[in-house]
Motif scaffolding. Structure first.
Motif, PDB file in Angstrom:
ATOM      1  N   LEU A 108       0.831  -1.202   0.000  1.00 45.78           N
ATOM      2  CA  LEU A 108       0.000   0.000   0.000  1.00 45.78           C
ATOM      3  C   LEU A 108       0.868   1.255   0.000  1.00 45.78           C
ATOM      4  CD1 LEU A 108      -2.946   1.029   0.171  1.00 45.78           C
ATOM      5  CD2 LEU A 108      -2.726   0.933   2.659  1.00 45.78           C
ATOM      6  N   ILE A 109       1.877   1.280   0.854  1.00 46.58           N
ATOM      7  CA  ILE A 109       2.779   2.434   0.924  1.00 46.58           C
ATOM      8  C   ILE A 109       3.525   2.609  -0.394  1.00 46.58           C
ATOM      9  CG2 ILE A 109       4.913   3.256   2.008  1.00 46.58           C
ATOM     10  CD1 ILE A 109       3.831   2.096   4.649  1.00 46.58           C
ATOM     11  N   GLU A 110       3.947   1.513  -0.988  1.00 49.39           N
ATOM     12  CA  GLU A 110       4.638   1.595  -2.269  1.00 49.39           C
ATOM     13  C   GLU A 110       3.735   2.202  -3.343  1.00 49.39           C
ATOM     14  OE1 GLU A 110       6.797  -1.324  -5.590  1.00 49.39           O
ATOM     15  OE2 GLU A 110       6.136  -2.127  -3.657  1.00 49.39           O
ATOM     16  N   GLY A 111       2.471   1.782  -3.374  1.00 51.25           N
ATOM     17  CA  GLY A 111       1.541   2.317  -4.361  1.00 51.25           C
ATOM     18  C   GLY A 111       1.264   3.793  -4.160  1.00 51.25           C
ATOM     19  N   LEU A 112       1.104   4.221  -2.915  1.00 49.83           N
ATOM     20  CA  LEU A 112       0.851   5.626  -2.623  1.00 49.83           C
ATOM     21  C   LEU A 112       2.065   6.495  -2.925  1.00 49.83           C
ATOM     22  CD1 LEU A 112      -1.098   5.206   0.743  1.00 49.83           C
ATOM     23  CD2 LEU A 112      -2.031   6.216  -1.359  1.00 49.83           C
ATOM     24  N   SER A 113       3.252   5.951  -2.701  1.00 51.32           N
ATOM     25  CA  SER A 113       4.467   6.739  -2.898  1.00 51.32           C
ATOM     26  C   SER A 113       4.712   7.088  -4.357  1.00 51.32           C
ATOM     27  CB  SER A 113       5.678   5.983  -2.342  1.00 51.32           C
ATOM     28  OG  SER A 113       5.918   4.794  -3.094  1.00 51.32           O
ATOM     29  N   ARG A 114       4.046   6.406  -5.271  1.00 51.08           N
ATOM     30  CA  ARG A 114       4.216   6.691  -6.698  1.00 51.08           C
ATOM     31  C   ARG A 114       3.308   7.822  -7.179  1.00 51.08           C
ATOM     32  NH1 ARG A 114       4.388   0.778  -7.214  1.00 51.08           N
ATOM     33  NH2 ARG A 114       2.182   0.806  -7.824  1.00 51.08           N
ATOM     34  N   LEU A 115       2.422   8.311  -6.315  1.00 50.98           N
ATOM     35  CA  LEU A 115       1.428   9.312  -6.729  1.00 50.98           C
ATOM     36  C   LEU A 115       1.796  10.708  -6.241  1.00 50.98           C
ATOM     37  CD1 LEU A 115      -1.830   7.301  -5.952  1.00 50.98           C
ATOM     38  CD2 LEU A 115      -0.639   7.499  -8.148  1.00 50.98           C
ATOM     39  N   THR A 116       1.444  11.692  -7.025  1.00 53.09           N
ATOM     40  CA  THR A 116       1.625  13.093  -6.650  1.00 53.09           C
ATOM     41  C   THR A 116       0.258  13.763  -6.554  1.00 53.09           C
ATOM     42  OG1 THR A 116       1.876  13.692  -8.978  1.00 53.09           O
ATOM     43  CG2 THR A 116       3.896  13.263  -7.711  1.00 53.09           C
ATOM     44  N   ASP A 145      -7.753  13.442 -11.352  1.00 58.87           N
ATOM     45  CA  ASP A 145      -8.756  13.050 -12.343  1.00 58.87           C
ATOM     46  C   ASP A 145      -8.506  11.634 -12.843  1.00 58.87           C
ATOM     47  OD1 ASP A 145     -10.018  15.476 -12.104  1.00 58.87           O
ATOM     48  OD2 ASP A 145      -9.044  16.370 -13.857  1.00 58.87           O
ATOM     49  N   ARG A 146      -7.238  11.288 -13.015  1.00 53.74           N
ATOM     50  CA  ARG A 146      -6.920   9.938 -13.497  1.00 53.74           C
ATOM     51  C   ARG A 146      -7.316   8.880 -12.467  1.00 53.74           C
ATOM     52  NH1 ARG A 146      -2.647   6.580 -12.700  1.00 53.74           N
ATOM     53  NH2 ARG A 146      -1.364   8.203 -11.696  1.00 53.74           N
ATOM     54  N   ILE A 147      -6.969   9.117 -11.217  1.00 54.49           N
ATOM     55  CA  ILE A 147      -7.292   8.154 -10.161  1.00 54.49           C
ATOM     56  C   ILE A 147      -8.798   8.064  -9.964  1.00 54.49           C
ATOM     57  CG2 ILE A 147      -7.059   7.642  -7.699  1.00 54.49           C
ATOM     58  CD1 ILE A 147      -4.564   7.074  -9.309  1.00 54.49           C
ATOM     59  N   VAL A 150      -5.245  -4.066  -3.395  1.00 51.56           N
ATOM     60  CA  VAL A 150      -4.311  -3.041  -2.926  1.00 51.56           C
ATOM     61  C   VAL A 150      -4.489  -1.763  -3.724  1.00 51.56           C
ATOM     62  CG1 VAL A 150      -1.872  -2.412  -2.706  1.00 51.56           C
ATOM     63  CG2 VAL A 150      -2.635  -4.692  -2.032  1.00 51.56           C
ATOM     64  N   GLU A 151      -4.628  -1.887  -5.036  1.00 50.51           N
ATOM     65  CA  GLU A 151      -4.819  -0.703  -5.876  1.00 50.51           C
ATOM     66  C   GLU A 151      -6.121   0.016  -5.532  1.00 50.51           C
ATOM     67  OE1 GLU A 151      -4.560  -2.003  -9.901  1.00 50.51           O
ATOM     68  OE2 GLU A 151      -2.423  -2.497  -9.782  1.00 50.51           O
ATOM     69  N   ARG A 152      -7.155  -0.738  -5.168  1.00 52.64           N
ATOM     70  CA  ARG A 152      -8.408  -0.100  -4.755  1.00 52.64           C
ATOM     71  C   ARG A 152      -8.206   0.687  -3.456  1.00 52.64           C
ATOM     72  NH1 ARG A 152     -12.827  -1.419  -7.659  1.00 52.64           N
ATOM     73  NH2 ARG A 152     -14.178  -0.459  -6.092  1.00 52.64           N
ATOM     74  N   ALA A 153      -7.402   0.156  -2.549  1.00 51.22           N
ATOM     75  CA  ALA A 153      -7.119   0.863  -1.300  1.00 51.22           C
ATOM     76  C   ALA A 153      -6.276   2.111  -1.556  1.00 51.22           C
ATOM     77  CB  ALA A 153      -6.417  -0.067  -0.319  1.00 51.22           C
ATOM     78  N   VAL A 154      -5.315   2.011  -2.469  1.00 49.35           N
ATOM     79  CA  VAL A 154      -4.520   3.180  -2.854  1.00 49.35           C
ATOM     80  C   VAL A 154      -5.441   4.281  -3.386  1.00 49.35           C
ATOM     81  CG1 VAL A 154      -2.840   4.056  -4.525  1.00 49.35           C
ATOM     82  CG2 VAL A 154      -2.378   1.919  -3.288  1.00 49.35           C
ATOM     83  N   ARG A 155      -6.350   3.902  -4.268  1.00 49.74           N
ATOM     84  CA  ARG A 155      -7.300   4.864  -4.827  1.00 49.74           C
ATOM     85  C   ARG A 155      -8.155   5.495  -3.733  1.00 49.74           C
ATOM     86  NH1 ARG A 155     -12.731   4.866  -6.503  1.00 49.74           N
ATOM     87  NH2 ARG A 155     -13.155   6.188  -8.343  1.00 49.74           N
ATOM     88  N   PHE A 156      -8.633   4.681  -2.815  1.00 51.82           N
ATOM     89  CA  PHE A 156      -9.510   5.169  -1.754  1.00 51.82           C
ATOM     90  C   PHE A 156      -8.783   6.193  -0.890  1.00 51.82           C
ATOM     91  CE2 PHE A 156     -11.790   5.133   2.230  1.00 51.82           C
ATOM     92  CZ  PHE A 156     -13.111   4.964   1.870  1.00 51.82           C
ATOM     93  N   TYR A 171      -6.054   7.921  -1.635  1.00 49.22           N
ATOM     94  CA  TYR A 171      -5.686   9.091  -2.430  1.00 49.22           C
ATOM     95  C   TYR A 171      -6.872  10.051  -2.563  1.00 49.22           C
ATOM     96  CZ  TYR A 171      -3.897  12.046  -6.154  1.00 49.22           C
ATOM     97  OH  TYR A 171      -3.488  13.137  -6.887  1.00 49.22           O
ATOM     98  N   LEU A 172      -8.024   9.541  -2.932  1.00 46.79           N
ATOM     99  CA  LEU A 172      -9.184  10.401  -3.123  1.00 46.79           C
ATOM    100  C   LEU A 172      -9.646  11.028  -1.804  1.00 46.79           C
ATOM    101  CD1 LEU A 172     -11.249   8.352  -5.727  1.00 46.79           C
ATOM    102  CD2 LEU A 172      -9.817  10.372  -6.133  1.00 46.79           C
ATOM    103  N   SER A 173      -9.621  10.269  -0.739  1.00 48.35           N
ATOM    104  CA  SER A 173     -10.070  10.815   0.543  1.00 48.35           C
ATOM    105  C   SER A 173      -9.122  11.898   1.058  1.00 48.35           C
ATOM    106  CB  SER A 173     -10.215   9.705   1.592  1.00 48.35           C
ATOM    107  OG  SER A 173      -8.955   9.178   1.945  1.00 48.35           O
ATOM    108  N   LYS A 174      -7.865  11.833   0.666  1.00 50.47           N
ATOM    109  CA  LYS A 174      -6.887  12.828   1.111  1.00 50.47           C
ATOM    110  C   LYS A 174      -6.864  14.071   0.230  1.00 50.47           C
ATOM    111  CE  LYS A 174      -4.788  10.676   4.586  1.00 50.47           C
ATOM    112  NZ  LYS A 174      -4.619  11.237   5.948  1.00 50.47           N
ATOM    113  N   THR A 175      -7.274  13.947  -1.008  1.00 49.90           N
ATOM    114  CA  THR A 175      -7.120  15.062  -1.953  1.00 49.90           C
ATOM    115  C   THR A 175      -8.446  15.677  -2.394  1.00 49.90           C
ATOM    116  OG1 THR A 175      -7.063  13.500  -3.818  1.00 49.90           O
ATOM    117  CG2 THR A 175      -4.947  14.133  -2.847  1.00 49.90           C
ATOM    118  N   ALA A 176      -9.558  15.096  -1.983  1.00 55.16           N
ATOM    119  CA  ALA A 176     -10.866  15.653  -2.335  1.00 55.16           C
ATOM    120  C   ALA A 176     -11.200  16.843  -1.451  1.00 55.16           C
ATOM    121  CB  ALA A 176     -11.947  14.585  -2.195  1.00 55.16           C
TER     122      ALA A 176
END
Length: 276
Positions: free
Chosen positions: A84-92, A99-101, A110-116, A118-123
């Motif tokens: 999960l940390i690895e997936g998040l660390s690749r995102l800016t 918009d892409r995510i 794991v990718e679904r959790a990364v998306r979740f 990311y969106l909850s932190k940046t919305a």
């Protein structure tokens, strides 16, 4: 055997890794005085951001929510935190990535959790909201110099979630499973920004009046079986009538729904506490 209900583990308590609408970090000091010092299992059927679970740190816990993406995120934090940390660390944090995510629908858990996360932190306002078609529909909040995640916080949460049961399901399943000596904390969706006349109409889109009555009945049943039950809810006359055999405690906080801090006002809520 009854296990100690508070301060079960000596390591520092982790903070919730998600900001969630209606989160209860602010409530812990009040709630702490109402929680029994010893109990068997801890049930939280409206998990959300998990603030009370992380503050309480029970050794035996059954945590659930009807939101499958939310519960998948908790499961990945517990079981696959490195991935999960690895997936998040690749995102800016920028609009293009947002918009892409937002427009992806990954099958990998794991990718679904990364998306979740990311969106909850940046919305906008840290909200995770979907429309009737199940599509995320909150606008981008902008850069705001925020951190997407903290590795230490995620690893601390992962440690705390080990050996805890994580489930997707309706609140009725958890309340029906509770037995004498268990502790239940319920924090259903509700609004505190409408008066008695508007409460029923407004909340049908969050948590229907039928759901409110069902929750109150199941909470009362669990209390009669000997469980300790605490329910957060809106402070209205309609809601108060649902809990005649519970003590009703009024608690106060600042509203967090306004984008401007100076326009937020003090609001009140009920805490219903069983008389077990």
């Amino acid at each position: 055997m009854i296990s100690k209900g508070r301060h079960n583990e000596t390591s520092r308590r982790p903070e919730p890794f998600l900001k969630w609408p209606g989160g209860k970090r602010w409530l812990w000091r009040t709630l702490q005085a109402l929680v029994p010092s010893h109990f068997n299992r801890y049930f939280e059927p409206f998990l959300g951001g998990g603030a009370i679970f992380f503050a309480l740190c029970p050794k035996r816990a059954i945590l659930s929510d009807i939101n499958p993406d939310l519960m998948n995120t908790y499961i990945q934090v517990r079981d696959s935190v490195d991935d999960l940390i690895e997936g998040l660390s690749r995102l800016t944090i920028n609009r293009r990535t947002y918009d892409r995510i937002r427009n992806t629908n990954p099958n990998n858990t794991v990718e679904r959790a990364v998306r979740f996360i990311y969106l909850s932190k940046t919305a906008f306002n840290g909200m995770y909201r979907v429309n009737q078609q199940g599509l995320f529909n909150v606008p981008f909040a902008g850069q705001q110099h925020r951190k997407l995640f903290e590795s230490q916080a995620l690893r601390a949460a992962s440690t705390r979630l080990q050996r805890r049961e994580l489930r997707v399901g309706d609140f009725a399943e958890s309340l029906a499973a509770a037995r004498s000596g268990d502790l239940i904390y319920c924090d259903p969706p509700y609004t505190v920004l409408h008066n008695n006349n508007g409460f029923l109409r407004y909340n049908e889109s969050l948590f229907s009046w039928s759901d409110q009555k069902r929750l109150a009945k199941l909470a009362d049943d669990a209390a009669r079986r000997g469980a300790w039950v605490i329910v957060s809810n809106a402070r209205t006359d309609h809601v108060r009538t649902l809990y005649p055999d519970f003590d009703a405690i009024t608690v106060y906080r600042s509203s967090c729904v306004s984008a401007r801090a100076d326009s937020r006002r003090r609001v009140s809520e009920f805490l219903f506490v069983s008389r077990t």
